[in-house]
Design a protein around this motif. Structure first.
Motif, PDB file in Angstrom:
ATOM      1  N   PRO A  55       0.952  -1.252   0.126  1.00  0.00           N
ATOM      2  CA  PRO A  55       0.019   0.090   0.132  1.00  0.00           C
ATOM      3  C   PRO A  55       0.845   1.272   0.022  1.00  0.00           C
ATOM      4  O   PRO A  55       1.980   1.196   0.725  1.00  0.00           O
ATOM      5  N   PRO A  56       0.417   2.161  -0.662  1.00  0.00           N
ATOM      6  CA  PRO A  56       1.200   3.610  -0.844  1.00  0.00           C
ATOM      7  C   PRO A  56       1.064   3.954   0.714  1.00  0.00           C
ATOM      8  O   PRO A  56       0.288   4.030   1.295  1.00  0.00           O
ATOM      9  N   GLY A  57       2.807   4.367   0.900  1.00  0.00           N
ATOM     10  CA  GLY A  57       2.935   4.939   2.310  1.00  0.00           C
ATOM     11  C   GLY A  57       3.442   4.128   3.148  1.00  0.00           C
ATOM     12  O   GLY A  57       4.027   4.152   4.274  1.00  0.00           O
ATOM     13  N   ASP A  58       3.646   2.701   2.642  1.00  0.00           N
ATOM     14  CA  ASP A  58       4.338   1.681   3.364  1.00  0.00           C
ATOM     15  C   ASP A  58       4.522   1.632   4.737  1.00  0.00           C
ATOM     16  O   ASP A  58       3.343   1.159   5.257  1.00  0.00           O
ATOM     17  N   VAL A  59       5.424   2.172   5.373  1.00  0.00           N
ATOM     18  CA  VAL A  59       5.522   1.903   6.811  1.00  0.00           C
ATOM     19  C   VAL A  59       4.585   2.694   7.587  1.00  0.00           C
ATOM     20  O   VAL A  59       4.524   2.514   8.786  1.00  0.00           O
ATOM     21  N   LEU A  60       3.906   3.524   6.697  1.00  0.00           N
ATOM     22  CA  LEU A  60       2.858   4.318   7.334  1.00  0.00           C
ATOM     23  C   LEU A  60       1.760   3.565   8.160  1.00  0.00           C
ATOM     24  O   LEU A  60       1.345   3.975   9.330  1.00  0.00           O
ATOM     25  N   TRP A  61       1.397   2.459   7.471  1.00  0.00           N
ATOM     26  CA  TRP A  61       0.139   1.771   8.072  1.00  0.00           C
ATOM     27  C   TRP A  61       0.349   0.964   9.308  1.00  0.00           C
ATOM     28  O   TRP A  61      -0.414   1.114  10.181  1.00  0.00           O
ATOM     29  N   PRO A  62       1.568   0.354   9.320  1.00  0.00           N
ATOM     30  CA  PRO A  62       1.815  -0.255  10.976  1.00  0.00           C
ATOM     31  C   PRO A  62       2.015   0.700  11.830  1.00  0.00           C
ATOM     32  O   PRO A  62       1.492   0.787  13.017  1.00  0.00           O
ATOM     33  N   MET A  63       2.639   1.881  11.465  1.00  0.00           N
ATOM     34  CA  MET A  63       2.636   3.079  12.521  1.00  0.00           C
ATOM     35  C   MET A  63       1.278   3.500  13.019  1.00  0.00           C
ATOM     36  O   MET A  63       1.097   3.635  14.127  1.00  0.00           O
ATOM     37  N   ALA A  64       0.449   3.704  11.908  1.00  0.00           N
ATOM     38  CA  ALA A  64      -0.706   4.220  12.141  1.00  0.00           C
ATOM     39  C   ALA A  64      -1.851   3.263  13.030  1.00  0.00           C
ATOM     40  O   ALA A  64      -2.418   3.772  13.844  1.00  0.00           O
ATOM     41  N   ARG A  65      -1.411   1.958  12.909  1.00  0.00           N
ATOM     42  CA  ARG A  65      -2.136   0.963  13.814  1.00  0.00           C
ATOM     43  C   ARG A  65      -1.875   1.227  15.126  1.00  0.00           C
ATOM     44  O   ARG A  65      -2.635   0.841  15.886  1.00  0.00           O
ATOM     45  N   VAL A  66      -0.640   1.645  15.444  1.00  0.00           N
ATOM     46  CA  VAL A  66      -0.266   1.892  16.753  1.00  0.00           C
ATOM     47  C   VAL A  66      -0.600   3.087  17.286  1.00  0.00           C
ATOM     48  O   VAL A  66      -1.217   3.108  18.382  1.00  0.00           O
ATOM     49  N   LEU A  67      -0.650   4.050  16.437  1.00  0.00           N
ATOM     50  CA  LEU A  67      -1.023   5.524  16.916  1.00  0.00           C
ATOM     51  C   LEU A  67      -2.329   5.991  17.161  1.00  0.00           C
ATOM     52  O   LEU A  67      -2.728   6.570  17.962  1.00  0.00           O
TER      53      LEU A  67
END
Lengths: 494, 582, 109, 475
Positions: free
Chosen positions: B500-512
């Motif tokens: 998904p575009p933004g790659d590492v964003l999504w795991p981070m978002a899941r935490v934040l």
């Protein structure tokens, strides 16, 4: 001659009209408005004359006999003028706004009477030349704002009034205790640059106790955590009142008082020496963060703004409680900047409520299309609060941040920046949904030609422009920043 | 009017024309005029880039605003910024012909332009921050222009990242300027180099501007924001706006004044990783503009690398800065062409002379990005490599760069693959203006290869066989590889798994995100109904109050009994005397 | 013990008795009487004090005071009794006017 | 220009003449005669004050006999200030009484009031302990007659109650005076002050005098007659009682204590009085908070305010003296204005409950302004006389290292704020349906306002009363 009468006239220019307005009948709308505006303009002119004089180095002082040992002193120094100018300008715009806002409602004579009294008290606070005079006007302010808070006369408003009184009167009691303590130590506490207590500096315990009492007393109006509880509750007041409370009168009076205590009563070096500055700075830091976090949780627009005030006013306290010139400039200049920006925000909130009956953040979707100028003003002020250049708040933040480093307290920078992020967290969603989201249902178009009555629109736009100008032209000599630098130079001059 | 006045007027015009036009566009009555003039707003900036201005110092503005210094960095930046904004503007006039939110676009476009130009012109810290922030926040309007859910999400990510960057920058600025309150940019590198908290400042600067540049792990907003913006917006975002981040590095890092080998090495490593990582993730993307965004991340890796080298080797800093400028000009125009091309192709169609023209242009730009021989890309890579040599960088570096160039070729191929087949065969009428602007940009781009504003000394080396070869083989390898993959897909249908575009964003978002939701949950709750407030059982405090008041009442009643009054009287007298007798 | 001291002490005793009476009875007339007794006690003390030395002319001042005191006490008693009478009448009227009589506070009969 | 000593006599004689004349003239003339007498007395009192402030203490031997045999009148700053207070506050209350009471009561009220005025003035000027007793008794008898002026049951009840509590008080006082005379052979306050020594007789005498006057004033725990009496009396009379008459006995106590007893008694006795005062502050305020009748709230507030006044005894400095006198004066004005305002409310809506004020802020703005200003003075918020008094007392409590009294003062004002705003805030609510507001005469609306403005003025120009007070202050 003029030098002795000018401070008193500034005070009377809102006191007398206030008293006359009380006597006017409800229907004498025109007379009342004319009187209000006349008074506001008079005060502006007098203030301008006095500001120019002080800038040139002239002294203005009115001394009235009061006690055998303590006079009532009204004195215009550069710091008081900073506050007076702010109040005079914002009073002018708020008066116009209030005339528009309260059109067709009941009890306007009473409202404007107390409104003027409130400003007169603020003037008195600003001009007070000694602690006793300050206290007198400080109390007068409490009393003259109470009827404004409960103006609506609903049970909810009365409850808010109760809370307001409970807090402010308790605070005043503490303040009085502190004032008396200092007076019994010295006999007379004149506001003096670099402190009036040099002679009794050896009474450390008494001085510390008095300081704590004074700050706790003033901290109530300043809404320092945990003394802030009244501020969000007082939101039930009409919008112009909230605007005045948050930007000019009450909250500012507290912050102004704290500054006076630190700089002109104790003297910054003595406060530093007593070791009470750091705890105050910590309290301010906690307030900043707490206010911002609580603001995030508010769904009601005015409540959100109220908690934002809690946070923002603590910036002022933080600035003056860090030991150093730069942070002091930052704190003092924020006194003005926060005032201009916050009043804009409250005007906007009032406009939304008045025109579209919107009170909650979630209802603001798409309001930018219907009320572009108001939303624009809101955006400017909100961005300013976050500290985005070139709006006034940026200048404050810049100085505060540098000041924190100057005072060797880098953790304060972290607090400031975290708070900026939190500010963004509660303001930007509003800005976004106002401009970029479609309204739930189309707003009814305005019937007036402008998005809202001009009496409500013009003050809003004017203060927004002011907040922009104060930041954009901060380098000018007579800008709030320039003026604050002048004050601070005098305080820290070796 | 003297020449000096004229020169400073040019500076003022470069900044104020877009600003004034922004205001004009905002006023409903004047909107028509404003929108007609808007495409030309970058012209003064371009003019200033070509000529020379004079420094301007406005003391009352902000904290003493200083604009323009006649150095190479400023001139080069003004030049490519002006060019790209001008042609993007002209392109946008056609592109947005039927867009209902045109006014909004132009407003943000002009304001962003003003911010961008201002950031280039600014010569003091506060002003730089002002224009940088202005550019950042106004570009938000370009990102969310489409008002779709995707745009909103991209906007959110963009603004959050931008704010984080700003915060880091502010901290860095506070540390830098200190009690001087404001500082001329000319002094900044020296001051930073001499500062006691030099490392902290550098880290903050690298991080703060790194967000804008799209440096490794700070790049998440880029692949989200670039694709959702309208083509001209994407072009300037990717072409010039992210370059301002690099400008920040150049202005604020103590390049040439101090040696920070550790940080430099970290930067080099991050840059190299980004160069490969961008390609790797980009190849998995389906959306053409996302592919381009990842290519930008990869390309910016090269610049990160160069800046890292300069940090470690002060003596080579001037050369490296020169190389960075060459690269910036090249990438800016080439990426601009590509982004605009994605907007143009659907309008012209891929058939017919227009289509062919566009396809040729796109291929040319893609080759530029890939660094094919005799393109601006090759020039940029050449400048970079010779600067590296000057910095005594590791031997492996040229090889790694060439490998990265293979990656660039691949990703460009991927881009073309995702763009061309999707385009309609026939275009729509009225694409003439857009095409003209695009072609003109292409011409200018090519012209700048022949008369480059910087790196002219490398130009002769471009034709040397050594550099021809070293530029050609990665491209050839890349093309071959692409062909191979292409063929293999013919035999067996397999798809690249999409990250998904933004790659590492999504795991981070899941935490934040849950934390944020928890924090703001109260805000979404509806207020309780009015009736609830007054009613209900009295609070504990009220009950206590009532009870204690009752106690007092009872006691008062007791006191009121006549005999008790007599007793009290006696007691009073007794205690009184007792105290005296004692 | 000197006779004047006996006088004085008995005066104090009368005063005390009167005081106790004032606070231990509910009836108005009784209380007025008690106050009279107490007042007389005080006056006796005053009279006793007039004779300061065993021999010699008695001090005239206390006599003047006693006379004044008697006047004051008479007038206050008169006022008190008059009020008590009027109150009793009003109470009676009220009781006659409405049965049962209205609950009345205070310390009336 | 008349001599100062003659002026003193006039200030006592004029109200007496007025009282007699107004009894003689018919119904129509009462107001006129009383008005003229009031103005004349006001002028005389002001002239006395003027003389005192310019020439110092005035003395006069009545009938030419000097002390110890004769009776001396003396006017120092304190006496002059009290004269002024009575002369300003009293007539304003009686103006209100005119339209509040019925026609017959009207005819009786004015002569009685003038008579009390005469007695109070004499009391204030007396420098003779026995003369103080006589004037005190005269005041009491006059007050009882005023309380029963309506001749209704509640009034009679209140009047008798007042009489029967005042009598033992006066008798205790008289006995104490008798002992003093026995021991020191003088009744003149000044001479007593010189002769008095510490010893059992002095102790007992001081105890009797103090207890007696505390019962009359009244101080906690002897205050229990006050609330029912104040509630039962007609409102203008309550105002007089609270504002002026109760101050009479306190004035005597203050005089004797500060000039005679304090130097020879242990400081602990002063602490005892202060302690009882402190308890009174708490007690009165809390009970004021729990009342539901408007008038009782104000009555219990008097209990608390009297408590403040007793804080002077533990400090016993000139500053504290000034503070407490200031409190007496400003309380006179403020409390009178409160009671008169309460009377107006009762007259307008006929409701005695606390809730009766609902919506009246808009209908009776002057009354409520008066109530607010009076309340502010009671709380001690500037600008008001109450604040000045509190300030002086606070200063003294810190200055004499007795900070606990500062706590009482500060805590007491918070409690006062609680009960004052309990009254005020309801007035901003809308008028409840079914309540009709009778219009009341303008004079009745303005009288409380004038009283409240006096309290306000006391807070604005404190230097004048304070300068006056300093005249003849012994310590």
């Amino acid at each position: 001659m003029m030098n002795t009468w000018l401070p008193l006239s500034v005070l009377l220019s809102s006191l007398l009209p206030g008293l006359i307005i009380f006597l006017l009948a409800e229907e004498q709308r025109r007379t009342r408005t004319v009187l209000n505006l006349l008074a506001a303009v008079t005060k502006l002119l007098l203030t301008a004359v006095m500001a120019w004089g002080v800038f040139q180095g002239r002294q203005y002082e009115t001394r009235l006999p009061f006690f055998p040992k303590a006079d009532l002193v009204l004195r215009a120094d550069s710091f008081s003028l900073l506050f007076i100018t702010l109040s005079a300008v914002l009073w002018f715009v708020t008066t116009i706004y209030a005339v528009g806002y309260l059109e067709g409602t009941d009890h306007r004579s009473r409202f404007f009477g107390f409104f003027s009294l409130c400003v007169a008290s603020t003037m008195g606070i600003a001009l007070a030349g000694n602690l006793l005079t300050f206290f007198l006007f400080y109390e007068m302010l409490t009393l003259s704002t109470y009827p404004l808070v409960i103006h609506r006369g609903t049970p909810e408003a009365l409850r808010a009034g109760n809370v307001y009184l409970r807090y402010t009167l308790s605070g005043a009691t503490l303040l009085l205790a502190g004032v008396v303590l200092l007076y019994s130590l010295t006999g007379s506490v004149e506001f003096t640059e670099r402190g009036a207590l040099g002679a009794v500096a050896s009474h450390r315990t008494e001085l510390v106790v008095a300081f704590v009492l004074l700050i706790a007393g003033l901290g109530v109006k300043t809404a320092l955590v945990p003394l802030h509880g009244w501020l969000p509750v007082a939101m039930v007041a009409p919008a112009p009142v909230s605007a005045l409370l948050h930007a000019v009168a009450v909250v500012k009076a507290g912050a102004f008082g704290i500054t006076r205590i630190i700089y002109d009563v104790y003297g910054v070096y003595l406060v530093h020496d007593l070791g009470v500055m750091q705890p105050l700075a910590i309290v301010a830091a906690i307030t900043i963060l707490y206010g911002s976090v609580r603001a995030l949780q508010q769904g009601d627009l005015k409540k959100r703004l109220a908690y934002s005030t809690v946070s923002q006013v603590a910036y002022i306290v933080l600035g003056v409680s860090l030991f150093g010139t730069v942070s002091t400039i930052g704190g003092l200049v924020h006194l003005v900047h926060q005032g201009v920006m916050k009043i804009t925000l409250f005007f906007c909130a009032g406009n939304f409520a008045e025109e579209l009956h919107v009170h909650r953040v979630s209802e603001l979707r798409g309001v930018g299309r219907r009320m572009p100028l108001t939303t624009g003003a809101f955006t400017i002020a909100a961005l300013g609060m976050i500290g985005i250049p070139p709006i006034a708040g940026f200048i404050s933040k810049w100085y505060l941040g540098i000041g924190a480093l100057e005072a060797h307290q880098p953790w304060m920078v972290v607090v400031l920046l975290t708070s900026s992020l939190l500010n963004a967290g509660y303001f930007l969603p509003i800005v976004y949904s106002a401009w970029f989201q479609a309204p739930r249902e189309e707003w009814k178009p305005s019937t007036r030609g402008w998005e809202i009555g001009l009496l409500l629109l013009l003050p809003t736009v004017a203060t927004a422009v002011l907040s922009l100008a104060a930041g954009l032209f901060a380098g000018a000599e007579l800008s709030p920043l320039g003026w604050t630098r002048l004050i601070t130079e005098r305080e820290f001059r070796p | 009017m003297s020449g000096h006045d004229l020169a400073s007027l040019a500076v003022i015009a470069a900044l104020c024309v877009p600003l004034v036009l922004t205001v004009v566009v905002m006023i409903p009555v004047l909107r028509g005029i404003g929108m007609a003039l808007a495409p030309w707003a970058a012209l003064p900036a371009l003019g200033l880039g070509l000529g020379t201005g004079a420094s301007v110092h406005w003391k009352p503005v902000l904290l003493g605003m200083r604009l323009y210094a006649p150095d190479e960095v400023t001139r080069t930046y003004l030049l490519f910024t002006g060019i790209l904004w001008l042609f993007s503007g002209l392109f946008a006039r056609g592109y947005l012909r039927e867009d209902s939110r045109r006014a909004s676009f132009w407003g943000f476009f002009l304001a962003t332009l003003a911010g961008n130009v201002g950031a280039v012109l600014a010569q003091d810290v506060a002003s730089f921050y002002l224009f940088f922030a202005m550019m950042t926040f106004c570009a938000y309007g370009l990102v969310v222009h489409e008002r779709t859910e995707a745009a909103a999400r991209a906007g959110r990510v963009y603004i959050i990242m931008a704010l984080l960057g700003e915060v880091l920058l502010l901290a860095a600025f506070f540390l830098t300027v200190g009690t001087r309150i404001n500082l001329s940019l000319a002094e900044v590198p020296r001051v930073v180099a001499e500062s006691s908290s030099r490392e902290v400042i550098c880290v903050l600067i690298l991080g703060g501007f790194g967000v804008k540049v799209g440096a490794l792990l700070l790049h998440m907003w880029l692949p989200l924001a670039h694709p959702v913006a309208p083509a001209p917006g994407s072009a300037v975002l990717s072409g010039t706006i992210i370059k301002v981040g690099v400008l920040g590095w150049l202005r604020f890092l103590p390049l040439g004044h101090a040696s920070l080998p550790t940080l430099g090495t970290v930067c080099v490593a991050a840059g190299l990783t980004a160069a490969f990582y961008g390609v790797a993730v980009g190849l998995t993307q389906r959306e053409a503009k996302t592919v381009l965004a990842y290519s930008s991340i990869s390309q910016m890796g090269f610049l990160t690398l160069a800046v890292g080298l300069a940090l470690g080797a002060p003596e080579a800093a001037p050369v490296l800065i020169g190389a960075v400028l060459v690269y910036a000009v090249h990438h800016s125009l080439a990426k601009g062409l590509l982004f605009l091309g994605t907007g143009l192709l659907p309008a012209t169609g891929r058939k017919g002379w227009r289509g062919v023209l566009v396809l040729v242009g796109l291929t040319w730009s893609a080759l530029e990005i890939a660094g094919a021989p005799l393109t601006s890309g090759a020039l940029a890579k050449l400048a970079l490599k010779s600067a590296e040599a000057a910095a005594h960088a590791s031997e492996a570096l040229p090889t790694l760069l060439s490998l990265a160039a293979v990656g660039s070729t691949l990703i460009m191929a991927r881009f073309l693959e995702r763009t061309v087949p999707k385009a309609p065969e026939q275009g729509s009428p009225g694409a003439g203006g857009m095409l003209l602007a695009w072609v003109l940009l292409l011409v200018v781009d090519t012209a700048l290869l022949l008369w480059p504003p910087v790196g002219r000394e490398e130009l002769p080396h471009l034709l040397e066989s050594k550099s021809l070869v070293s530029a050609a083989w990665p491209v050839v390898a890349g093309v071959l590889l692409t062909g191979l993959v292409w063929r293999s897909r013919r035999w067996r249908s397999w798809r690249v798994p999409e990250i998904p575009p933004g790659d590492v964003l999504w795991p981070m978002a899941r935490v934040l995100l849950p934390g944020w939701r928890l924090l703001t949950a109260d805000a979404d709750r509806e207020p309780p109904q009015q009736e609830d407030i007054g009613e209900g059982p009295p609070s504990r405090f009220a009950r206590f109050r009532r009870a204690s008041l009752d106690e007092f009442e009872n006691a008062e009643e007791g006191l009121s009994q006549l005999s008790h009054v007599g007793l009290a009287l006696l007691l009073f007298l007794g205690v009184f005397l007792l105290l005296l007798v004692r | 013990m000197n006779p004047w001291a006996v006088y004085a002490l008995s005066g104090v005793a009368m005063f005390s008795v009167g005081l106790v009476g004032l606070f231990s009875h509910q009836h108005v007339v009784k209380r007025i009487l008690a106050s009279n007794i107490a007042g007389s006690g005080v006056l006796i003390v005053l009279v006793a004090l007039a004779r300061r030395a065993p021999s010699g002319v008695p001090d005239p001042v206390p006599h003047a005071l006693v006379l004044t005191g008697i006047v004051v006490s008479v007038s206050s008693t008169a006022l008190g009794v008059a009020l008590a009478r009027r109150m009793a009448r009003l109470r009676a009227d009220a009781a006659r006017a409405s049965e049962p009589p209205p609950g009345s506070g205070g310390e009336g009969p | 220009m008349m001599g100062g000593t003659a002026l003193m006599a006039w200030s006592v004689a004029l109200p007496l003449i007025g009282a007699v004349l107004s009894l003689l003239v018919g119904r129509a003339g009462v107001r006129l005669v009383a008005g003229v007498a009031s103005v004349a007395t006001l002028i005389a009192s002001s002239l006395v004050a003027w003389e005192v402030s310019t020439q110092g203490v005035l003395r006069q031997q009545l009938g030419g006999w000097g002390a110890p045999l004769g009776i001396e009148w003396r006017a120092d700053g304190l006496a002059a200030l009290m004269l002024l207070t009575i002369a300003v506050v009293g007539p304003l209350i009686s103006v209100h009484a005119l339209d509040h009471l019925g026609d017959r009561e009207d005819r009786e009220f004015l002569p009685l009031w003038l008579f009390i005025w005469c007695a109070l003035n004499a009391l204030v000027l007396s420098a003779d302990a026995f003369n103080l007793y006589v004037t005190l008794e005269l005041t009491t008898l006059g007050a009882v007659s005023l309380i029963v002026v309506r001749r209704d049951l509640p009034g009679l009840d209140a009047g008798l109650r007042y009489l029967l509590f005042a009598l033992p008080g006066s008798l205790c006082y008289l006995l104490g005076i008798a002992f003093l005379y026995g021991a020191y052979a003088t009744l003149d306050v000044g001479m007593l002050a010189q002769r008095v020594q510490s010893g059992p007789v002095t102790w007992v005498a001081a105890g009797l005098v103090t207890v007696g006057l505390c019962l009359k004033t009244p101080l906690f725990p002897l205050h229990v007659w006050l609330p029912p009496t104040y509630t039962g009396a007609p409102t203008p009379v309550t105002a007089l009682l609270s504002a002026l008459i109760s101050k009479g006995s306190f004035y005597v106590l203050l005089r004797l204590w500060l000039e005679v007893f304090a130097p020879v008694l242990d400081a602990e006795v002063g602490q005892l009085l202060g302690l009882l005062g402190a308890v009174a502050v708490l007690w009165g305020s809390v009970l004021a908070l729990s009342q539901t009748q408007l008038k009782r709230v104000v009555a219990y507030s008097s209990v608390a305010q009297i408590g403040y006044m007793f804080l002077v005894f533990p400090m016993a400095t000139s500053g504290a003296r000034a503070g407490v006198i200031y409190l007496v004066v400003s309380h006179a004005a403020a409390k009178a204005s409160m009671f008169v305002a309460v009377g107006n409310i009762h007259q307008a809506v006929g409701i005695t409950e606390l809730g009766g004020v609902q919506g009246l802020a808009y209908r009776m703005p002057f009354t409520f302004l008066a109530m607010a200003l009076g309340g502010i003075s009671l709380i001690g918020i500037p600008p008001s006389g109450g604040f000045i008094a509190k300030w002086l007392l606070l200063n003294e409590s810190i200055g004499t290292q007795q900070w606990w009294w500062a706590l009482v003062l500060l805590g007491g004002s918070l409690l006062a704020a609680a009960y004052v705003f309990r009254i005020l805030r309801g007035s901003f609510l809308p008028l409840p349906p079914g309540v009709t507001v009778r219009s009341i005469p303008l004079g009745n609306e303005l009288a409380p306002l004038a009283l409240a403005l006096i309290a306000l003025l006391l807070g604005l120009v404190p230097w004048f009363p304070l300068d006056l007070l300093a005249v003849g202050a012994s310590r």
